[in-house]
Design an enzyme around this catalytic site. Structure first.
Site, PDB file in Angstrom:
ATOM      1  N   ASP A  12      38.978  55.632  37.616  1.00  0.00           N
ATOM      2  CA  ASP A  12      38.684  57.236  37.186  1.00  0.00           C
ATOM      3  C   ASP A  12      36.257  56.374  36.540  1.00  0.00           C
ATOM      4  O   ASP A  12      36.667  56.240  36.631  1.00  0.00           O
ATOM      5  CB  ASP A  12      39.282  57.512  35.295  1.00  0.00           C
ATOM      6  CG  ASP A  12      39.422  56.584  34.290  1.00  0.00           C
ATOM      7  OD1 ASP A  12      38.483  55.507  34.226  1.00  0.00           O
ATOM      8  OD2 ASP A  12      39.677  56.686  33.550  1.00  0.00           O
ATOM      9  N   HIS A  13      36.901  57.875  36.319  1.00  0.00           N
ATOM     10  CA  HIS A  13      35.459  57.898  35.306  1.00  0.00           C
ATOM     11  C   HIS A  13      34.613  57.052  34.918  1.00  0.00           C
ATOM     12  O   HIS A  13      33.711  55.876  35.004  1.00  0.00           O
ATOM     13  CB  HIS A  13      34.716  59.376  35.067  1.00  0.00           C
ATOM     14  CG  HIS A  13      35.918  59.645  33.935  1.00  0.00           C
ATOM     15  ND1 HIS A  13      37.093  59.992  33.763  1.00  0.00           N
ATOM     16  CD2 HIS A  13      35.299  59.512  32.845  1.00  0.00           C
ATOM     17  CE1 HIS A  13      37.294  60.280  32.291  1.00  0.00           C
ATOM     18  NE2 HIS A  13      36.575  59.338  32.138  1.00  0.00           N
ATOM     19  N   CYS A  69      39.498  51.156  34.742  1.00  0.00           N
ATOM     20  CA  CYS A  69      39.063  52.440  34.016  1.00  0.00           C
ATOM     21  C   CYS A  69      38.421  52.215  32.357  1.00  0.00           C
ATOM     22  O   CYS A  69      37.988  50.753  32.959  1.00  0.00           O
ATOM     23  CB  CYS A  69      40.490  53.227  33.742  1.00  0.00           C
ATOM     24  SG  CYS A  69      42.109  52.319  32.563  1.00  0.00           S
ATOM     25  N   GLY A  70      38.730  53.278  31.721  1.00  0.00           N
ATOM     26  CA  GLY A  70      37.578  52.639  30.319  1.00  0.00           C
ATOM     27  C   GLY A  70      38.051  50.946  30.412  1.00  0.00           C
ATOM     28  O   GLY A  70      37.016  49.789  29.768  1.00  0.00           O
ATOM     29  N   THR A  71      39.167  51.113  29.520  1.00  0.00           N
ATOM     30  CA  THR A  71      40.276  50.060  29.620  1.00  0.00           C
ATOM     31  C   THR A  71      40.669  49.513  30.454  1.00  0.00           C
ATOM     32  O   THR A  71      41.200  48.149  30.152  1.00  0.00           O
ATOM     33  CB  THR A  71      40.942  50.383  28.394  1.00  0.00           C
ATOM     34  OG1 THR A  71      41.563  51.517  28.448  1.00  0.00           O
ATOM     35  CG2 THR A  71      39.998  50.922  26.994  1.00  0.00           C
ATOM     36  N   GLY A  74      45.280  52.184  30.509  1.00  0.00           N
ATOM     37  CA  GLY A  74      46.056  53.529  31.243  1.00  0.00           C
ATOM     38  C   GLY A  74      46.180  52.951  32.861  1.00  0.00           C
ATOM     39  O   GLY A  74      47.664  53.746  32.607  1.00  0.00           O
ATOM     40  N   MET A  75      45.029  52.811  33.607  1.00  0.00           N
ATOM     41  CA  MET A  75      46.080  52.996  35.320  1.00  0.00           C
ATOM     42  C   MET A  75      47.179  51.579  35.145  1.00  0.00           C
ATOM     43  O   MET A  75      48.061  51.359  35.702  1.00  0.00           O
ATOM     44  CB  MET A  75      44.278  51.587  35.590  1.00  0.00           C
ATOM     45  CG  MET A  75      43.041  52.228  35.633  1.00  0.00           C
ATOM     46  SD  MET A  75      44.020  54.013  36.844  1.00  0.00           S
ATOM     47  CE  MET A  75      42.305  54.752  37.490  1.00  0.00           C
ATOM     48  N   HIS A 102      52.359  32.973  38.511  1.00  0.00           N
ATOM     49  CA  HIS A 102      53.871  33.290  37.574  1.00  0.00           C
ATOM     50  C   HIS A 102      54.760  34.168  38.062  1.00  0.00           C
ATOM     51  O   HIS A 102      55.327  34.489  37.639  1.00  0.00           O
ATOM     52  CB  HIS A 102      53.760  33.074  35.921  1.00  0.00           C
ATOM     53  CG  HIS A 102      53.802  31.148  35.658  1.00  0.00           C
ATOM     54  ND1 HIS A 102      53.178  31.275  34.773  1.00  0.00           N
ATOM     55  CD2 HIS A 102      53.106  30.580  36.634  1.00  0.00           C
ATOM     56  CE1 HIS A 102      53.727  30.457  34.539  1.00  0.00           C
ATOM     57  NE2 HIS A 102      52.667  29.338  35.792  1.00  0.00           N
ATOM     58  N   HIS A 138      60.196  30.461  38.941  1.00  0.00           N
ATOM     59  CA  HIS A 138      59.443  31.752  39.004  1.00  0.00           C
ATOM     60  C   HIS A 138      59.892  32.899  40.213  1.00  0.00           C
ATOM     61  O   HIS A 138      59.375  33.919  39.656  1.00  0.00           O
ATOM     62  CB  HIS A 138      57.833  31.905  39.436  1.00  0.00           C
ATOM     63  CG  HIS A 138      57.275  31.219  38.204  1.00  0.00           C
ATOM     64  ND1 HIS A 138      57.410  31.004  37.028  1.00  0.00           N
ATOM     65  CD2 HIS A 138      56.160  29.583  38.059  1.00  0.00           C
ATOM     66  CE1 HIS A 138      56.722  30.334  36.297  1.00  0.00           C
ATOM     67  NE2 HIS A 138      55.914  29.480  36.870  1.00  0.00           N
TER      68      HIS A 138
HETATM   69  C1  RB5 Z   1      38.269  57.577  29.567  1.00  0.00           C
HETATM   70  O1  RB5 Z   1      37.754  58.150  28.828  1.00  0.00           O
HETATM   71  C2  RB5 Z   1      39.695  56.611  29.441  1.00  0.00           C
HETATM   72  O2  RB5 Z   1      40.672  57.013  28.202  1.00  0.00           O
HETATM   73  C3  RB5 Z   1      40.076  55.866  30.154  1.00  0.00           C
HETATM   74  O3  RB5 Z   1      38.994  55.639  31.350  1.00  0.00           O
HETATM   75  C4  RB5 Z   1      41.120  55.064  30.153  1.00  0.00           C
HETATM   76  O4  RB5 Z   1      40.102  53.709  29.343  1.00  0.00           O
HETATM   77  C5  RB5 Z   1      42.749  55.316  29.767  1.00  0.00           C
HETATM   78  O5  RB5 Z   1      42.953  54.065  29.636  1.00  0.00           O
END
Ligand code: RB5
Length: 165
Positions: A12-13, A69-71, A74-75, A102, A138
């Site tokens: 994402d962005h 993604c940022g963290t 989410g992905m 594993h 495994h």
């Molecule tokens: C976008 O601001 C952020 O929420 C997204 O990139 C991600 O970190 C979600 O898990």
């Protein structure tokens, strides 16, 4: 000679900049890849990209996927909803290696806002180069994940009861 892994890449962005670095790394190392977007830093919704990449990996169009993604959270949440996907959020090389040895992870997720580019590329390198261990325990455990996937697929087709619980 061993065939190079085909890699599906998406972000994402919040992961756009690191996606560019990962693509540079894949090019340099000769991995065939496809970039599923996003294509700018304009805000977008990570589930849209994650679902497309996860389905492409689950179908077998690609051997592996990398989602950023940022963290990375989410992905990984979205990718793991697609039967056949074993997505691992890894911010250290030990987890990256274990997720392959594993768990036979087929998607790696990363958070651009959590780690630096140098570490991220090291993680990508370890994750792409590490094979599944193929040890009996495994294989058995991943086999149980596959059974859940099969139940999910069957439920998708029939609209039946929940798979777990
Ligand atoms: C976008 O601001 C952020 O929420 C997204 O990139 C991600 O970190 C979600 O898990």
């Amino acid at each position: 000679m061993k065939e190079a892994l085909r890699v599906a890449v998406g972000s994402d962005h919040g992961g756009f900049r690191l996606k560019g670095e990962v693509i540079g790394f894949l090019r340099e190392r000769g991995f065939p890849y496809q970039d599923f977007g996003t294509y700018s830093e304009e805000g977008c919704d990570y589930p849209d990209v994650a679902a497309v990449v996860a389905r492409a990996v689950a179908r077998g169009d690609f051997d592996r996927g990398i989602l950023i993604c940022g963290t990375g959270i989410g992905m990984s949440i979205v990718a793991n909803k697609v039967p056949g996907v074993r997505a691992a959020l890894c911010h250290d090389t030990y987890s990256a290696r274990m997720s392959r040895e594993h768990n036979q992870a087929n998607i790696l997720t990363l958070g651009q806002r959590v780690i630096g580019t140098g570490l991220a590329l090291e993680i990508v390198s370890v994750w792409l180069e590490t094979p599944f261990s193929n040890e009996e325990r495994h294989l058995r455990r991943v086999g149980k994940i596959r059974e859940l996937d099969e139940a999910l697929r069957a439920r998708e087709e029939s609209g039946g009861p929940p798979v777990v619980g």
